[in-house]
Write an enzyme that holds these catalytic residues in place. Structure first.
Site, PDB file in Angstrom:
ATOM      1  N   ASP A 211      10.449  11.664   0.771  1.00 41.97           N
ATOM      2  CA  ASP A 211      10.852  11.634   2.298  1.00 41.97           C
ATOM      3  C   ASP A 211      11.939  12.532   2.547  1.00 41.97           C
ATOM      4  O   ASP A 211      12.299  12.725   3.643  1.00 41.97           O
ATOM      5  CB  ASP A 211      11.216  10.086   2.720  1.00 41.97           C
ATOM      6  N   GLY A 255       7.541   8.242   5.498  1.00 41.69           N
ATOM      7  CA  GLY A 255       8.595   8.296   6.172  1.00 41.69           C
ATOM      8  C   GLY A 255       9.359   7.297   6.446  1.00 41.69           C
ATOM      9  O   GLY A 255       9.260   6.768   7.681  1.00 41.69           O
TER      10      GLY A 255
END
Length: 379
Positions: A211, A255
């Site tokens: 991420d 994410g």
């Protein structure tokens, strides 16, 4: 969070008494690194205004230890056994990291034995401690061409004292833990257990996050590969959505706490109408809400493409109480499904599972590619 100098110090096992093997390699020009002085540090805050706000002497300003080879080292490389373990979810670049560690240890530091523990920290339990892989430069030479990790991976839950027993029994002096939040927590617990016994074992954490949510770094390994692949997903789903009446294309990407992959991929693909990320809250209902905006876009252009990071909109689930904690030490993400909104959406496409369908035809369907002389590698 306010960081102080003591928060940023790297704990040491003791005095460094052995000359680095780099000395001989430098004299014979086999390598060209530059030594890092022990006192070299990198400032946490690098603007004059931020530094002046501390009113601290230069030696107490928050700073990081500079990375790089030292003239003196703690372990005698000739007697060192190093271990490597990969933990948690997969990430592009794991094999690259394993390969880099092995090459550095074997070529530059002349370490004779490097063990790879299989299947994450499970490989350090009593039942699996003997199931290791001998890692050599020859064995890892081409592993960067493969995805995943040659060592395998798993999620936590192992006992720290049992893992320390395994390290002692296998004679490991340095353990490299490649992992995310769960892996770094485990490395911390392992280090504490080692210190509690007064053992000379170094634990080195290599943060793994696809991420890119790693502070004080430009990019984490795997991020570039992740958003490059996500760009293809977005383009494919855009084609599907545009080909459907009132199509709504949805691309859900990694994410949990940050929207770097979603944002970078959306910018690169230039096909997303809406990008939802954890850092920016949004409302579902109302004239200015997400659903109303989706309907306006569908009515005006005929379709819409939404890119969202998996952690986007988690504040919408707060009324249901805290989510359960998973084995990875992360909270389970909330999910909500909207089946229909005033008849606007006729078809919904979810990426990336469907992204392969609108790709250009391969040799079986394109006459110009049936001739082996003109055949191209499929993407």
């Amino acid at each position: 969070m306010t960081l102080h100098l003591d928060d940023l110090r790297v704990r040491r096992l003791g005095e460094c008494r052995y000359d680095s093997p780099f000395a001989e390699m430098l004299s014979t020009r086999q390598t060209s690194p530059h030594y890092v002085a022990e006192g070299d540090r990198v400032l946490l805050e690098d603007t004059v205004s931020m530094l002046s706000g501390h009113s601290l002497p230069p030696g107490r300003v928050p700073s990081f230890e500079a990375a790089g080879p030292r003239r003196k080292i703690y372990f005698d490389p000739a007697d060192v056994t190093a271990g490597i373990v990969t933990c948690g979810g997969l990430c592009p670049g794991l094999n690259n990291v394993i390969r880099g560690i092995v090459q550095e240890l074997a070529v530059h530091y002349k370490v004779k034995q490097i063990l790879g523990f299989r299947n994450g920290l499970q490989g350090l339990t009593a039942a699996h401690r003997d199931d290791t892989v001998e890692l050599t430069p020859e064995r890892v030479r081409d592993i960067h061409n493969a995805g995943g990790t040659i060592l395998g991976s798993s999620r936590g839950g192992q006992d720290a004292d049992e893992m320390v027993d395994s390290l002692v029994m296998r004679g490991v002096d340095i353990l490299f833990v490649i992992g995310g939040d769960g892996g770094m927590h485990a490395a911390t617990f392992l280090s504490r257990a080692i210190r509690g016994r007064g053992l000379d074992i170094a634990v080195i954490g290599v943060p793994k996050t696809i991420d890119n949510d790693l502070p004080f770094t430009d990019q984490s390994f795997g991020f570039q590969s992740a958003f490059a692949r996500a760009t293809d997903f977005i383009s494919s789903v855009s084609v599907e959505a545009a080909a459907s009446p009132n199509g709504v294309g949805i691309v859900k990407l990694m994410g949990r706490h940050s929207g770097f992959i979603a944002s970078y991929a959306a910018l690169a693909a230039n096909a997303a109408d809406i990008v939802l990320i954890p850092e920016i809250p949004f409302a579902l209902g109302g004239d200015d809400g997400l659903l109303a905006h989706v309907e306006r876009l569908v009515r005006s252009k005929g379709f819409v493409v939404i890119v969202l990071a998996e952690g986007a909109g988690q504040d919408l689930f707060e009324k249901h109480g805290p989510a359960p904690v998973q084995r990875s030490r992360n909270r389970r993400l909330g999910q909500r499904q909207t089946r229909k909104h005033r008849g606007a959406a006729q078809r919904v496409h979810h990426g990336p599972p469907d992204c392969g369908r609108p790709c250009p035809g391969d040799a079986l369907h394109r006459p110009e590619l049936r001739d082996p002389q003109h055949r191209r590698q499929r993407l």
